[in-house]
Design a protein around this motif. Structure first.
Motif, short mmCIF file in Angstrom:
data_model
loop_
_atom_site.label_atom_id
_atom_site.label_comp_id
_atom_site.label_asym_id
_atom_site.label_seq_id
_atom_site.Cartn_x
_atom_site.Cartn_y
_atom_site.Cartn_z
N PHE A 172 18.61 15.90 16.59
CA PHE A 172 19.76 15.78 15.70
C PHE A 172 20.53 17.11 15.70
CE2 PHE A 172 16.21 13.29 14.23
CZ PHE A 172 16.75 12.05 13.94
N ASP A 173 21.84 17.02 15.48
CA ASP A 173 22.67 18.22 15.35
C ASP A 173 22.34 18.85 13.99
OD1 ASP A 173 24.68 20.14 14.92
OD2 ASP A 173 26.10 19.02 16.17
N CYS A 174 21.57 19.94 14.03
CA CYS A 174 21.05 20.54 12.79
C CYS A 174 22.16 21.07 11.89
CB CYS A 174 20.06 21.66 13.16
SG CYS A 174 19.14 22.28 11.74
N ASP A 175 23.23 21.57 12.47
CA ASP A 175 24.30 22.19 11.68
C ASP A 175 25.08 21.17 10.86
OD1 ASP A 175 23.64 24.71 12.71
OD2 ASP A 175 24.81 24.29 14.53
N ARG A 176 24.96 19.90 11.18
CA ARG A 176 25.68 18.87 10.43
C ARG A 176 24.82 18.27 9.30
NH1 ARG A 176 28.71 15.29 15.16
NH2 ARG A 176 29.59 17.07 16.31
N ILE A 177 23.62 18.79 9.13
CA ILE A 177 22.71 18.26 8.12
C ILE A 177 22.62 19.24 6.95
CG2 ILE A 177 20.34 17.53 7.64
CD1 ILE A 177 20.08 16.85 10.62
N GLN A 178 22.90 18.75 5.74
CA GLN A 178 22.78 19.58 4.55
C GLN A 178 21.34 19.66 4.07
OE1 GLN A 178 25.47 21.27 3.27
NE2 GLN A 178 26.49 20.44 5.11
N THR A 179 20.69 18.53 4.04
CA THR A 179 19.28 18.45 3.68
C THR A 179 18.72 17.20 4.36
OG1 THR A 179 17.67 18.40 1.86
CG2 THR A 179 19.66 17.07 1.60
N ALA A 180 17.42 17.09 4.42
CA ALA A 180 16.81 15.92 5.06
C ALA A 180 15.45 15.64 4.41
CB ALA A 180 16.65 16.13 6.56
N VAL A 181 15.26 14.40 4.02
CA VAL A 181 13.98 13.97 3.44
C VAL A 181 13.61 12.62 4.06
CG1 VAL A 181 14.46 15.15 1.25
CG2 VAL A 181 15.04 12.71 1.50
N ILE A 202 0.81 -1.21 0.00
CA ILE A 202 0.00 0.00 0.00
C ILE A 202 0.85 1.27 0.00
CG2 ILE A 202 -1.93 -1.11 1.16
CD1 ILE A 202 -0.98 0.19 3.78
N LEU A 203 2.14 1.13 0.16
CA LEU A 203 3.00 2.31 0.22
C LEU A 203 3.53 2.68 -1.17
CD1 LEU A 203 5.12 1.56 3.40
CD2 LEU A 203 3.07 2.96 3.22
N ASP A 204 3.60 3.99 -1.45
CA ASP A 204 4.21 4.49 -2.67
C ASP A 204 5.71 4.66 -2.41
OD1 ASP A 204 5.07 5.75 -4.91
OD2 ASP A 204 3.83 7.53 -4.69
N LYS A 205 6.49 3.72 -2.89
CA LYS A 205 7.92 3.70 -2.58
C LYS A 205 8.69 4.82 -3.29
CE LYS A 205 7.81 -1.29 -1.79
NZ LYS A 205 8.27 -2.62 -2.23
N THR A 206 8.03 5.49 -4.24
CA THR A 206 8.72 6.59 -4.94
C THR A 206 8.51 7.93 -4.23
OG1 THR A 206 6.81 7.09 -6.36
CG2 THR A 206 8.35 5.38 -7.12
N LEU A 207 7.65 7.95 -3.22
CA LEU A 207 7.33 9.21 -2.54
C LEU A 207 8.52 9.71 -1.72
CD1 LEU A 207 5.20 11.35 -1.73
CD2 LEU A 207 4.58 9.84 0.17
N VAL A 208 8.89 10.98 -1.91
CA VAL A 208 9.96 11.62 -1.14
C VAL A 208 9.36 12.84 -0.44
CG1 VAL A 208 12.17 12.83 -1.22
CG2 VAL A 208 11.76 10.86 -2.73
N ILE A 209 9.50 12.90 0.89
CA ILE A 209 8.95 14.01 1.67
C ILE A 209 10.10 14.92 2.10
CG2 ILE A 209 7.63 14.62 3.74
CD1 ILE A 209 6.36 11.78 3.51
N ASP A 210 10.21 16.06 1.42
CA ASP A 210 11.29 17.02 1.67
C ASP A 210 10.77 18.07 2.65
OD1 ASP A 210 13.35 18.81 1.64
OD2 ASP A 210 13.54 18.88 -0.54
N PHE A 211 11.27 18.04 3.87
CA PHE A 211 10.73 18.93 4.90
C PHE A 211 11.78 19.88 5.49
CE2 PHE A 211 12.67 15.51 7.19
CZ PHE A 211 13.17 16.08 8.34
N PHE A 212 13.07 19.67 5.19
CA PHE A 212 14.12 20.36 5.92
C PHE A 212 14.13 21.87 5.65
CE2 PHE A 212 18.75 21.21 6.82
CZ PHE A 212 18.68 20.95 8.17
#
Length: 458
Positions: free
Chosen positions: A366-375, A315-325
């Protein structure tokens, strides 16, 4: 089999067996304090079936026995349901018996099986391939069905009716050696009796009775192991293999069979080969394995747990990417529904040194400064995660991590992970990447919480 005050419904074909049964119960009804009702089922197979119905009606009228006639097109029902006429006829009879028993308030349903039927059934089951349960053949009492004539032979029944001067109907189809049961009845058992042992029927019945007692004992032990090792939620059965394997292999297989009985509509379609197939994938407690089974079932071993259940559509759409950062850095707080996990709340805020870091499975900082992007997305072939070990922080392929974490193989492709490029920052319910943990040098944090605690349950 019956107690005073019982109303007993009698399956009354008009043949010698059922005539003897109804006659005996009629003669004993005052002594036993019981009441009788007879049901005759016309299967719509033989031209003379109407004569049998007339005979059974007159028999009951003469003795003031309440009488029902049920007429069904058994050949048509057999074709429609892809059954043999023998199977369809049995289904029709017992459905009629149960329906009328409920209408009449009958506590018991009496049918006229006798010793020869037990011997025939035992031989048929053995020749077709059976376990201990099938070897138990016909039981004297099963639920509300009773069989008072299992202690006598067909010959004794016919002699009894002759002494009483009572006639009966003869079904000519019983003389035709078309059906397998008729071949056993008319050819095999007479040959065994005449050429091997005159007491063949008696000995077969005694063996069936012993098999039935053994089966009852095994069923009791099986039930104890099932309660100890299995959890049934109405849709699937989960088995703790270490607990199940503490029992004998024979008990293990009977537990598997019991699982099948809970999940399938018809036990006869489950054979020893299906039970063996499940037993085979139980052999190891490392890795995963699965096997497809009848009725759309699947057995899956995931390390030391085995699950029997219906196959479920993805039932899951495996192509779905949730970009929230970018949104959370801009707005300070966002919410998203993450498939398979639940409602996520993410926020970015200043880290106060010495603050207590949450340890919840589905609440992480999470240490936010070490993250470039997150999805949030499903895993990809090149994904990796950093793992903290005694010798330091090491990079590990995500697939290897999932194996080490004993994540079921059929779930790995549909689990949503939080990722920064190919680097996995978090496998919700399992682990965050060691290189983005909050430290003394952290200035701002990315805080994530799943409001419902995570559907995956950790």
């Amino acid at each position: 089999m019956a107690v005073s005050g019982d109303k007993i419904l009698v399956g009354f074909s008009g043949g010698a067996d059922s005539v003897a049964l109804l006659l005996v119960l009629y003669k004993l009804k005052e002594l036993l304090g019981t009441e009788l009702v007879a049901v005759h089922v016309n299967h719509g197979i033989r031209e003379e079936a109407g004569e049998d119905a007339d005979f059974t009606r007159r028999f009951c009228e003469e003795r003031n026995i309440r009488y029902y006639l049920v007429e069904e097109d058994v050949p048509g029902i057999a074709r429609e349901n892809k059954l043999t006429e023998e199977e369809a006829g049995r289904n029709v009879r017992y459905k009629a018996f149960r329906t009328i028993a409920e209408k009449e308030g009958a506590a018991k349903i009496a049918v006229a099986h006798h010793r020869n039927d037990v011997a025939e059934t035992l031989l048929l089951n053995l020749l077709r391939g059976t376990g201990l349960h099938g070897a138990g053949a016909i039981r004297p009492v099963r639920d509300n069905v009773i069989r008072p004539l299992l202690c006598v032979t067909r010959q004794e029944i016919e002699e009894y009716l002759g002494d009483e001067g009572i006639s009966f109907c003869h079904d000519a189809t019983n003389d035709e050696n078309i059906h397998t049961r008729n071949k056993v009845r008319n050819e095999l058992i007479p040959y065994m009796t005449e050429n091997i042992n005159a007491e063949a029927v008696k000995h077969l019945c005694r063996a069936a009775a012993d098999f039935a007692l053994a089966d009852d004992f095994i069923s009791k032990v099986t039930g104890e192991f099932f309660d100890k090792a299995c959890t049934y939620d109405g849709k699937s059965v989960k088995i703790e293999l270490k607990k199940l394997k503490s029992g004998d292999l024979f008990i293990q297989k009977n537990v598997i069979l019991k699982c099948f009985e809970l999940l399938t509509p018809n036990r006869k379609d489950i054979t020893a080969s299906h039970v063996d197939a499940v037993a085979d994938i139980m052999g190891s407690e490392s890795g995963t394995a699965s096997v497809d089974l009848p009725y759309g079932l699947i057995a899956k071993r995931e390390y030391d747990e085995l699950t029997l259940s219906k196959k479920e559509a993805e039932i899951l759409d495996k192509t779905l990417v949730i970009d929230f950062f970018d949104r959370v850095k801009k707005d300070g707080k966002v919410s998203d529904d993450i498939p398979g996990i639940g409602r996520m709340e993410a926020s970015v805020r200043e880290y106060v040194k010495g603050a207590s870091i949450p340890r919840g499975t589905y609440t992480k900082w999470f240490d936010c400064d070490r993250i470039q992007t997150a999805v949030f997305r499903c895993r990809r072939p090149d994904d990796y995660i950093f793992i903290e070990m005694e010798s330091g922080i090491h990079k590990k392929k995500l697939s290897k991590f999932m194996t080490d974490a004993k994540i079921p193989i059929d779930r790995r492709d549909s689990i949503y992970v939080m990722a920064d490029g190919d680097k996995v920052l978090w496998v919700p319910g399992y682990r965050i990447s060691a290189d983005i943990k909050v430290s003394e040098d952290t200035k701002s944090i990315l805080a994530i919480n799943f409001l419902d605690g995570g559907k995956n349950g950790g």
